[in-house]
Design an enzyme around this catalytic site. Structure first.
Site, PDB file in Angstrom:
ATOM      1  N   LYS A   1       2.805 -14.643   4.310  1.00  0.00           N
ATOM      2  CA  LYS A   1       2.807 -15.594   3.189  1.00  0.00           C
ATOM      3  C   LYS A   1       4.278 -15.860   2.856  1.00  0.00           C
ATOM      4  O   LYS A   1       4.727 -15.720   1.700  1.00  0.00           O
ATOM      5  CB  LYS A   1       2.044 -14.973   2.005  1.00  0.00           C
ATOM      6  CG  LYS A   1       1.705 -15.932   0.905  1.00  0.00           C
ATOM      7  CD  LYS A   1       0.634 -16.942   1.270  1.00  0.00           C
ATOM      8  CE  LYS A   1       0.495 -17.960   0.156  1.00  0.00           C
ATOM      9  NZ  LYS A   1      -0.313 -19.128   0.529  1.00  0.00           N
TER      10      LYS A   1
ATOM     11  N   ASP B   1      -5.854  -5.203   6.257  1.00  0.00           N
ATOM     12  CA  ASP B   1      -7.032  -4.565   5.678  1.00  0.00           C
ATOM     13  C   ASP B   1      -8.098  -5.625   5.374  1.00  0.00           C
ATOM     14  O   ASP B   1      -9.264  -5.511   5.768  1.00  0.00           O
ATOM     15  CB  ASP B   1      -6.574  -3.857   4.385  1.00  0.00           C
ATOM     16  CG  ASP B   1      -7.645  -3.005   3.760  1.00  0.00           C
ATOM     17  OD1 ASP B   1      -8.662  -2.757   4.420  1.00  0.00           O
ATOM     18  OD2 ASP B   1      -7.454  -2.585   2.606  1.00  0.00           O
TER      19      ASP B   1
ATOM     20  N   ASP C   1      -3.569 -17.492   4.178  1.00  0.00           N
ATOM     21  CA  ASP C   1      -4.704 -18.283   3.663  1.00  0.00           C
ATOM     22  C   ASP C   1      -5.206 -19.250   4.737  1.00  0.00           C
ATOM     23  O   ASP C   1      -6.410 -19.351   5.008  1.00  0.00           O
ATOM     24  CB  ASP C   1      -4.334 -19.011   2.358  1.00  0.00           C
ATOM     25  CG  ASP C   1      -2.961 -19.653   2.382  1.00  0.00           C
ATOM     26  OD1 ASP C   1      -2.191 -19.417   3.338  1.00  0.00           O
ATOM     27  OD2 ASP C   1      -2.635 -20.420   1.450  1.00  0.00           O
TER      28      ASP C   1
ATOM     29  N   TYR D   1       0.805  -1.221   0.000  1.00  0.00           N
ATOM     30  CA  TYR D   1       0.000   0.000   0.000  1.00  0.00           C
ATOM     31  C   TYR D   1       0.844   1.280   0.000  1.00  0.00           C
ATOM     32  O   TYR D   1       0.309   2.364   0.201  1.00  0.00           O
ATOM     33  CB  TYR D   1      -0.952   0.020   1.203  1.00  0.00           C
ATOM     34  CG  TYR D   1      -2.134  -0.915   1.103  1.00  0.00           C
ATOM     35  CD1 TYR D   1      -2.327  -1.735  -0.008  1.00  0.00           C
ATOM     36  CD2 TYR D   1      -3.073  -0.990   2.117  1.00  0.00           C
ATOM     37  CE1 TYR D   1      -3.401  -2.608  -0.085  1.00  0.00           C
ATOM     38  CE2 TYR D   1      -4.158  -1.852   2.044  1.00  0.00           C
ATOM     39  CZ  TYR D   1      -4.317  -2.663   0.944  1.00  0.00           C
ATOM     40  OH  TYR D   1      -5.384  -3.515   0.874  1.00  0.00           O
TER      41      TYR D   1
END
Ligand code: NAD
Length: 349
Positions: free
Chosen positions: A187, A244, A220, A140
């Site tokens: 991740k 977010d 995930d 971001y």
């Protein structure tokens, strides 16, 4: 009892349902007896109309001077929401007005305590999670580039400095609030370097905090864990984008996004806002749920040292929800914003 102090707090009504829910939150905070001198400042569409800019200097100056603000949500249009702030020596362009406000105010942590409540239908009554989202970097930062007519790139930046800071904030928060576990979401099996560094910072900071369990989970798998075993998550530390996304997921499993409050914490400035957005689909109808912003207001009171008043606001919200008689449509009821606000004011001890 409230302290004798008068606190100066900026209030930014914001866009969409913002003015309706900020009015409700101000009413509840006033009813606690805490003395607050409110200073209204504009951002978003109202500021664009008055000043020709969605985040004018006058608003930034007011927020910096007070150091504390209660903020309604701001619209961030898809693809065209970039905001440029002019400094004496440079111009900085941010990807959205919300991103600009956080970064111009030196905010580094977005803290979102999200829980389920008795009286609100949810398949996950055991949800009680604090999302600790890093907000200065990750994908971001807004570094995007067209590499050709059919190819766009975005840069993901993770630094040790920002990652250490968010993990330290999370562990200190856990220690202060009696929470037992901190989980890092990442991740790192694919993003070996960026998310790998984030995870390593979590491990390094954890080593200095005995008595608080640290674990980690791929983002995930984390989504699955949140909907299967939410009770296994306590404080959840996430880079900007996963934070977010998972905030909305947690709001949904708590029963409504309208229950998810938030605090934006910086060294000099902190501001308090709901996790949800401007909800243009229901704006102006008087049916928005004000609870997320009212609970954000409780976080603001605690930040000002008005701990007892903050607790009274939380208890009043829990009492009204438990009664399940005055729920807005997002919670399955037919009450209006004003009815729910009145009920919460009435339940304040
Ligand atoms: P949203 O959170 O505004 O709305 C998602 C859904 O939840 C909608 O159906 C909405 O009606 C409902 N909802 C949200 N808050 C509610 C409340 N208090 N009571 C009842 N229902 C509620 O998300 P969106 O539609 O994706 O975003 C709308 C705008 O808000 C976009 O421009 C987005 O960029 C912006 N936004 C701003 C912030 C912020 O200011 N911090 C955060 C998220 C989104």
């Amino acid at each position: 009892m409230a302290t004798d102090q008068t606190h100066t707090v900026v209030v930014i009504p914001g866009d969409g349902i913002g003015p309706e829910i900020t009015e409700a939150a101000v009413r509840v905070l006033e009813a606690t007896g805490v003395r607050i001198a409110w200073r209204e400042a504009l951002a978003g569409e109202a500021a664009r109309e008055r000043y020709g800019h969605p985040l004018p200097d006058v608003t930034l100056a007011a927020v910096r001077a007070a150091g504390v603000a209660l903020k309604g949500p701001l619209l961030a249009p898809k693809q065209t929401g970039r905001v440029t702030i002019c400094h004496e020596d440079a111009e900085i362009t941010y990807p959205s007005v919300n991103n600009a406000l956080r970064r111009e105010c030196g905010i580094f942590a977005n803290v979102r305590p999200i829980r389920s409540f008795d009286g609100v239908p949810s398949p996950f009554p055991a949800l009680d999670v604090v999302i600790m989202r890093e907000v200065t970097e990750d994908i971001y930062i807004g570094w995007e580039e067209m590499k050709g007519p059919g190819e766009a790139w975005a840069i993901k930046r993770i630094t040790r400095r920002a990652s250490d800071r968010i993990f330290r904030h999370a562990f200190e928060y856990a220690r202060r609030t009696g929470r037992k576990k901190v989980t890092a979401g990442h991740k790192a099996n694919v993003l070996n370097l960026t998310d790998g560094l984030f995870l390593q910072c979590g491990r390094d900071v954890a080593a200095g905090f005995s008595g608080i369990v640290f674990d980690d989970c791929m983002v995930d798998a984390l989504c699955l864990r949140l909907v299967k075993q939410p009770e296994t998550i306590d404080v959840l530390v996430l880079p900007n984008q996963y934070g977010d996304i998972l905030s909305d997921l947690c709001g949904g499993i708590a029963g409504s996004l309208g229950l998810a409050p938030g605090a934006n914490i910086g060294e000099q400035v902190s501001f308090f806002e709901a996790s949800h957005g401007a909800a243009p689909d229901i704006a102006g109808q008087g049916v928005a749920n004000p609870i997320a912003l009212i609970l954000s207001g409780a976080m603001l009171l605690a930040h000002l040292g008005e701990i007892e008043a903050a607790q009274r606001v939380r208890e009043a919200v829990a009492t009204v929800l438990r009664g399940a008689r005055c729920l807005t449509p997002d919670l399955g009821g037919r009450a209006r914003t004003a009815d729910l606000t009145r009920a919460i004011v009435g339940a304040l001890r």
